[in-house]
Design a protein around this motif. Structure first.
Motif, PDB file in Angstrom:
ATOM      1  N   ARG A  31       0.755  -1.298  -0.080  1.00  0.00           N
ATOM      2  CA  ARG A  31      -0.036  -0.181   0.006  1.00  0.00           C
ATOM      3  C   ARG A  31       0.941   1.505  -0.185  1.00  0.00           C
ATOM      4  O   ARG A  31       0.552   2.192  -0.633  1.00  0.00           O
ATOM      5  CB  ARG A  31      -0.988  -0.022   1.271  1.00  0.00           C
ATOM      6  N   GLY A 192      -6.818  -0.383  11.638  1.00  0.00           N
ATOM      7  CA  GLY A 192      -6.459   0.750  10.726  1.00  0.00           C
ATOM      8  C   GLY A 192      -5.565   1.664  11.787  1.00  0.00           C
ATOM      9  O   GLY A 192      -5.453   1.176  12.693  1.00  0.00           O
ATOM     10  N   MET A 201      -1.468   1.222  15.493  1.00  0.00           N
ATOM     11  CA  MET A 201      -2.560   0.788  14.772  1.00  0.00           C
ATOM     12  C   MET A 201      -3.499   0.423  15.932  1.00  0.00           C
ATOM     13  O   MET A 201      -3.402   0.275  17.050  1.00  0.00           O
ATOM     14  CB  MET A 201      -2.179  -0.544  13.933  1.00  0.00           C
ATOM     15  N   SER A 208     -10.081   1.191   7.802  1.00  0.00           N
ATOM     16  CA  SER A 208      -9.553   0.093   8.318  1.00  0.00           C
ATOM     17  C   SER A 208      -9.720  -0.992   7.233  1.00  0.00           C
ATOM     18  O   SER A 208     -10.301  -0.808   6.387  1.00  0.00           O
ATOM     19  CB  SER A 208     -10.066  -0.479   9.546  1.00  0.00           C
ATOM     20  N   ARG A 209      -8.983  -2.358   7.534  1.00  0.00           N
ATOM     21  CA  ARG A 209      -9.158  -3.382   6.646  1.00  0.00           C
ATOM     22  C   ARG A 209      -9.255  -4.640   7.439  1.00  0.00           C
ATOM     23  O   ARG A 209      -8.888  -4.477   8.760  1.00  0.00           O
ATOM     24  CB  ARG A 209      -7.599  -3.573   6.033  1.00  0.00           C
ATOM     25  N   ALA A 211      -9.089  -7.872   9.564  1.00  0.00           N
ATOM     26  CA  ALA A 211      -7.951  -8.630  10.087  1.00  0.00           C
ATOM     27  C   ALA A 211      -8.593  -9.717  10.731  1.00  0.00           C
ATOM     28  O   ALA A 211      -9.393  -9.751  11.539  1.00  0.00           O
ATOM     29  CB  ALA A 211      -7.278  -7.714  10.983  1.00  0.00           C
ATOM     30  N   THR A 233      -5.078 -13.007   7.925  1.00  0.00           N
ATOM     31  CA  THR A 233      -4.645 -11.925   7.236  1.00  0.00           C
ATOM     32  C   THR A 233      -3.339 -11.244   7.745  1.00  0.00           C
ATOM     33  O   THR A 233      -2.785 -11.872   8.900  1.00  0.00           O
ATOM     34  CB  THR A 233      -5.733 -10.813   7.382  1.00  0.00           C
ATOM     35  N   ARG A 235      -1.952  -7.699   8.811  1.00  0.00           N
ATOM     36  CA  ARG A 235      -2.044  -6.543   8.864  1.00  0.00           C
ATOM     37  C   ARG A 235      -0.790  -5.753   9.753  1.00  0.00           C
ATOM     38  O   ARG A 235      -0.419  -6.820  10.390  1.00  0.00           O
ATOM     39  CB  ARG A 235      -3.332  -5.914   9.358  1.00  0.00           C
ATOM     40  N   THR A 236      -0.614  -4.665   9.721  1.00  0.00           N
ATOM     41  CA  THR A 236       0.574  -4.121  10.490  1.00  0.00           C
ATOM     42  C   THR A 236       0.352  -4.280  12.160  1.00  0.00           C
ATOM     43  O   THR A 236      -1.019  -4.133  12.595  1.00  0.00           O
ATOM     44  CB  THR A 236       0.921  -2.570  10.163  1.00  0.00           C
ATOM     45  N   GLN A 238      -0.704  -7.019  13.803  1.00  0.00           N
ATOM     46  CA  GLN A 238      -1.925  -7.637  13.743  1.00  0.00           C
ATOM     47  C   GLN A 238      -2.056  -8.307  15.055  1.00  0.00           C
ATOM     48  O   GLN A 238      -2.975  -8.019  15.893  1.00  0.00           O
ATOM     49  CB  GLN A 238      -2.110  -8.444  12.642  1.00  0.00           C
TER      50      GLN A 238
END
Length: 311
Positions: A31, A192, A201, A208-209, A211, A233, A235-236, A238
């Motif tokens: 991203r 997010g 985060m 947001s995405r 997770a 998933t 995510r950063t 997570q």
């Protein structure tokens, strides 16, 4: 030569942010890399408009992305020792030590895993730009464990497709605060940027995405629980965010947990213990495991001795 990618936005994706949507559609491109392309004017709509990263999709429009020619890497190779678990002409699998940053960034221009990989391999895939060559997935600086890097673009695309499809096996060991009574569980909570602290985060519904983290209890101690956590998933932060959201932050995680750690450890007790994937060129399944680093093992040994003493 530069490559032009043309995408059409389906109606059901109406309302999504352009940068997030492109990151999900374009395999192997992060991203942040998408945002760089947007800032450079390399992303346009069919009418020639150059949208910003936060452009909200209408659905039905065409998006054109010009991927520039690969550029020579400007990150300096450094002779840093690597714990190599596997290597061939396409991929390299390493056990990253706690405290090592994966790729260069402001304040961490040297001493990173990428610096070490460039010295050892000579070349890596260039899909993710100058500073992140070969990097398909990441580990936080103070998270130890297994990571795979791509040596060429074909391998990068193949690995990135598995990350996108959630078919890459990524299993972590985590020591968390508190006692989790359920033997296993599934955490589905979108992640997010924190609305106030942009360095963190958070579980949030805004920008947001999706997770999803699965966990299984391995061992209970007095005030602590050893977990196996599997990422669906990626995510950063997570696992760190999800465990803090449950009220069981990872031990040693000063960003999402208590400001003081009960043990003398150099960072959070979170270790990427198992990584499995299909070889991106040959197709066969590969799986690798690595034990936690000594500080993690020493804390577990101390807790087990305490438990035995109480018994």
């Amino acid at each position: 030569m530069s490559r032009l990618v043309e995408l059409e936005v389906p109606l059901w994706d109406r309302g999504k942010r352009l940068d997030a949507w492109l990151a999900g559609e374009m395999e192997g491109i992060s991203r942040s890399r998408i945002q760089q392309l947007l800032e450079a004017g390399a992303v346009t709509l069919a009418g020639g408009e150059r949208p910003k990263a936060n452009y909200r999709l209408r659905g039905g429009e065409k998006v054109l992305v010009t991927l520039p020619d690969p550029v020579s890497l400007e990150v300096k190779p450094e002779p840093i020792p690597l714990d190599i678990l596997y290597e061939d002409e396409d991929v390299i699998v390493v056990n990253k030590p706690q405290g090592m940053v994966v790729h260069p960034a402001p304040g961490n221009e040297s001493g990173t895993l990428v610096n070490a990989l460039l010295y050892h391999c000579g070349d890596l895939s260039g899909i993710n730009g100058i500073l992140r060559p070969g990097i398909v997935h990441r580990l936080d600086k103070d998270t130890s464990g297994i990571l795979v890097a791509a040596k060429n673009d074909a391998a990068h695309r193949g690995l990135a497709a598995q990350v996108k499809a959630h078919s890459m096996k990524r299993v972590y060991l985590a020591l968390v605060h508190g006692n989790i009574s359920e033997p296993c569980g599934r955490i589905e909570a979108p992640i997010g940027r924190h609305p106030v602290d942009r360095q963190r985060m958070a579980v949030t519904a805004k920008n947001s995405r999706e997770a999803i983290t699965h966990y299984r209890v391995l061992e209970h101690f007095d005030g602590f629980t050893l977990l196996e956590a599997r990422l669906e998933t990626g995510r950063t932060h997570q696992i760190r965010v999800h465990m803090a959201f449950l009220g069981h932050p990872v031990v040693g995680d000063l960003k999402y947990g208590p400001r003081r750690c009960p043990f003398d450890v150099p960072g959070q007790l979170l270790h990427a213990a198992c990584l499995g994937f299909n070889h991106p060129v040959r197709g066969e399944y590969l799986e690798f495991t690595a034990p936690p680093p000594q500080p993690f093992l020493q804390v577990l040994e101390k807790l087990r001795r305490q438990k035995e003493g109480e018994g």
